[in-house]
Design a protein around this motif. Structure first.
Motif, mmCIF file in Angstrom:
data_model
loop_
_atom_site.group_PDB
_atom_site.id
_atom_site.type_symbol
_atom_site.label_atom_id
_atom_site.label_comp_id
_atom_site.label_asym_id
_atom_site.label_seq_id
_atom_site.Cartn_x
_atom_site.Cartn_y
_atom_site.Cartn_z
ATOM 1 N N GLU A 143 -24.846 23.552 135.916
ATOM 2 C CA GLU A 143 -24.908 24.373 134.699
ATOM 3 C C GLU A 143 -26.358 24.787 134.405
ATOM 4 O OE1 GLU A 143 -24.547 23.595 129.903
ATOM 5 O OE2 GLU A 143 -23.550 22.177 131.256
ATOM 6 N N TRP A 144 -27.273 23.820 134.514
ATOM 7 C CA TRP A 144 -28.703 24.062 134.237
ATOM 8 C C TRP A 144 -29.275 25.096 135.207
ATOM 9 C CZ3 TRP A 144 -28.158 22.010 129.920
ATOM 10 C CH2 TRP A 144 -29.206 21.566 129.111
ATOM 11 N N LYS A 145 -28.886 24.975 136.481
ATOM 12 C CA LYS A 145 -29.431 25.901 137.489
ATOM 13 C C LYS A 145 -29.017 27.333 137.161
ATOM 14 C CE LYS A 145 -31.886 27.275 140.696
ATOM 15 N NZ LYS A 145 -33.334 27.326 140.440
ATOM 16 N N LYS A 146 -27.797 27.507 136.683
ATOM 17 C CA LYS A 146 -27.350 28.856 136.297
ATOM 18 C C LYS A 146 -28.184 29.368 135.130
ATOM 19 C CE LYS A 146 -22.583 28.397 137.879
ATOM 20 N NZ LYS A 146 -21.331 27.740 137.487
ATOM 21 N N LEU A 147 -28.544 28.483 134.218
ATOM 22 C CA LEU A 147 -29.298 28.880 133.023
ATOM 23 C C LEU A 147 -30.767 29.158 133.328
ATOM 24 C CD1 LEU A 147 -27.800 26.308 130.475
ATOM 25 C CD2 LEU A 147 -27.381 28.768 130.503
ATOM 26 N N VAL A 148 -31.347 28.432 134.272
ATOM 27 C CA VAL A 148 -32.787 28.594 134.536
ATOM 28 C C VAL A 148 -33.087 29.661 135.587
ATOM 29 C CG1 VAL A 148 -33.228 26.205 133.870
ATOM 30 C CG2 VAL A 148 -33.006 26.759 136.300
ATOM 31 N N GLY A 149 -32.078 30.062 136.331
ATOM 32 C CA GLY A 149 -32.294 31.133 137.311
ATOM 33 C C GLY A 149 -33.278 30.757 138.397
ATOM 34 N N ASP A 150 -34.363 31.532 138.491
ATOM 35 C CA ASP A 150 -35.328 31.343 139.588
ATOM 36 C C ASP A 150 -36.307 30.201 139.345
ATOM 37 O OD1 ASP A 150 -34.228 33.416 141.003
ATOM 38 O OD2 ASP A 150 -35.594 34.924 140.181
ATOM 39 N N VAL A 151 -36.321 29.638 138.141
ATOM 40 C CA VAL A 151 -37.251 28.535 137.864
ATOM 41 C C VAL A 151 -36.794 27.307 138.649
ATOM 42 C CG1 VAL A 151 -38.277 27.067 136.087
ATOM 43 C CG2 VAL A 151 -37.641 29.426 135.530
ATOM 44 N N PRO A 152 -37.666 26.702 139.454
ATOM 45 C CA PRO A 152 -37.267 25.506 140.203
ATOM 46 C C PRO A 152 -36.755 24.399 139.275
ATOM 47 C CG PRO A 152 -39.332 26.350 141.054
ATOM 48 C CD PRO A 152 -39.039 27.135 139.800
ATOM 49 N N LEU A 153 -35.639 23.790 139.667
ATOM 50 C CA LEU A 153 -35.013 22.741 138.860
ATOM 51 C C LEU A 153 -35.181 21.387 139.550
ATOM 52 C CD1 LEU A 153 -33.235 21.951 136.412
ATOM 53 C CD2 LEU A 153 -31.235 22.361 137.871
ATOM 54 N N VAL A 154 -35.718 20.429 138.800
ATOM 55 C CA VAL A 154 -35.929 19.067 139.299
ATOM 56 C C VAL A 154 -34.850 18.147 138.739
ATOM 57 C CG1 VAL A 154 -37.497 17.082 139.346
ATOM 58 C CG2 VAL A 154 -38.436 19.411 139.388
ATOM 59 N N ALA A 155 -34.145 17.447 139.621
ATOM 60 C CA ALA A 155 -33.185 16.424 139.198
ATOM 61 C C ALA A 155 -33.902 15.079 139.198
ATOM 62 C CB ALA A 155 -31.995 16.382 140.157
ATOM 63 N N ILE A 156 -33.855 14.385 138.057
ATOM 64 C CA ILE A 156 -34.543 13.101 137.935
ATOM 65 C C ILE A 156 -33.657 12.107 137.190
ATOM 66 C CG2 ILE A 156 -35.721 13.821 135.792
ATOM 67 C CD1 ILE A 156 -38.140 12.119 136.752
ATOM 68 N N GLY A 157 -33.861 10.832 137.483
ATOM 69 C CA GLY A 157 -33.131 9.786 136.762
ATOM 70 C C GLY A 157 -32.066 9.146 137.627
ATOM 71 N N GLY A 158 -32.342 7.929 138.088
ATOM 72 C CA GLY A 158 -31.369 7.204 138.903
ATOM 73 C C GLY A 158 -31.173 7.804 140.286
ATOM 74 N N MET A 159 -32.124 8.636 140.709
ATOM 75 C CA MET A 159 -31.953 9.300 142.001
ATOM 76 C C MET A 159 -32.316 8.354 143.152
ATOM 77 S SD MET A 159 -30.734 12.132 141.023
ATOM 78 C CE MET A 159 -30.447 12.597 142.716
ATOM 79 N N SER A 160 -31.570 8.500 144.240
ATOM 80 C CA SER A 160 -31.803 7.699 145.445
ATOM 81 C C SER A 160 -31.597 8.592 146.658
ATOM 82 C CB SER A 160 -30.819 6.521 145.501
ATOM 83 O OG SER A 160 -29.487 7.025 145.621
ATOM 84 N N VAL A 161 -31.984 8.092 147.807
ATOM 85 C CA VAL A 161 -31.758 8.841 149.050
ATOM 86 C C VAL A 161 -30.279 9.200 149.170
ATOM 87 C CG1 VAL A 161 -31.720 8.635 151.576
ATOM 88 C CG2 VAL A 161 -33.741 7.905 150.292
ATOM 89 N N GLU A 162 -29.416 8.231 148.840
ATOM 90 C CA GLU A 162 -27.970 8.426 148.997
ATOM 91 C C GLU A 162 -27.427 9.483 148.043
ATOM 92 O OE1 GLU A 162 -29.366 4.818 150.728
ATOM 93 O OE2 GLU A 162 -29.510 5.436 148.629
ATOM 94 N N ARG A 163 -28.071 9.635 146.887
ATOM 95 C CA ARG A 163 -27.592 10.597 145.886
ATOM 96 C C ARG A 163 -28.271 11.957 145.986
ATOM 97 N NH1 ARG A 163 -27.887 6.433 140.715
ATOM 98 N NH2 ARG A 163 -25.740 5.642 140.854
ATOM 99 N N ALA A 164 -29.317 12.050 146.787
ATOM 100 C CA ALA A 164 -30.138 13.266 146.811
ATOM 101 C C ALA A 164 -29.355 14.501 147.236
ATOM 102 C CB ALA A 164 -31.345 13.058 147.724
ATOM 103 N N GLN A 165 -28.593 14.390 148.307
ATOM 104 C CA GLN A 165 -27.888 15.572 148.816
ATOM 105 C C GLN A 165 -26.928 16.132 147.775
ATOM 106 O OE1 GLN A 165 -28.764 17.054 151.825
ATOM 107 N NE2 GLN A 165 -27.654 18.719 150.818
#
Length: 199
Positions: A143-165
């Motif tokens: 949803e956020w990516k649709k709203l921000v368009g071309d602005v790079p979006l960073v996913a943060i919080g509880g992220m791991s190698v297994e969850r990255a993809q």
């Protein structure tokens, strides 16, 4: 404007930078808490020198005045930091800006500053700090990516190698990690896994 790397680890000291930058990290944040001003300045100066040496983009969390004084070129601010930061002074120095967001109001506010990236979190539950925000989930990333368009979006919080993809597939351009590296029994091996999956 160079394209930001897809892997974005955050560290609380330059000891981590010394140890892990040689492995090939190209984007990192120094987020220092509970240290004296002199200690923070020394860490910023050292961090900048290390990142210059290894061709890594250094982002300074929060300490925008010090970042200006030490001629850093990238700052990350949380929403509460935005209340006090002199954005005009930051931009006058040509400093790039990354901003945290958690809800639609914060997103709208952040976009008005024309940031180099926007961070959304926590995507998953995080043990790093107490937050009033519950986990956002991958649907929110999309949803956020649709709203921000071309602005790079960073996913943060509880992220791991297994969850990255999953986060990349949901629309995140960049995935940020903290404890998945710093609490790992073999941080070097973990960094290599991150670099493999993000490139």
């Amino acid at each position: 404007m160079e394209k930001l790397d897809r892997f974005y680890p955050i560290f609380d000291s330059t000891e981590w930078l010394e140890r892990l930058l040689p492995l090939g990290i190209k984007l990192t944040q120094l987020r220092i808490k509970d240290r004296s001003e002199a200690e923070v300045r020394a860490e910023i100066i050292k961090g900048k020198a290390l990142c210059d040496k290894y061709g890594c983009t250094l982002i300074i969390n929060d300490y925008w005045q010090m970042a200006i004084e030490e001629e850093c070129d990238f700052i990350h601010l949380g929403q509460e930091d935005l209340d006090d930061a002199d954005i005009k002074a930051i931009r006058a120095k040509g400093i790039r800006l990354g901003l945290s967001t958690h809800d639609n109001d914060e997103l709208e506010r952040a976009l008005s500053f024309d940031p180099e990236y926007l961070a959304l979190g926590p995507v998953y539950p995080t043990i790093l700090k107490k937050m009033k925000w519950t986990e956002q989930g991958l649907d929110r990333v999309t949803e956020w990516k649709k709203l921000v368009g071309d602005v790079p979006l960073v996913a943060i919080g509880g992220m791991s190698v297994e969850r990255a993809q999953g986060a990349y597939d949901a629309g995140a351009n960049i995935v940020s990690a903290v404890t998945d590296i710093t609490l790992n029994s073999d941080p070097e091996a973990r960094i290599k896994q991150w670099l493999d999956i993000s490139r």
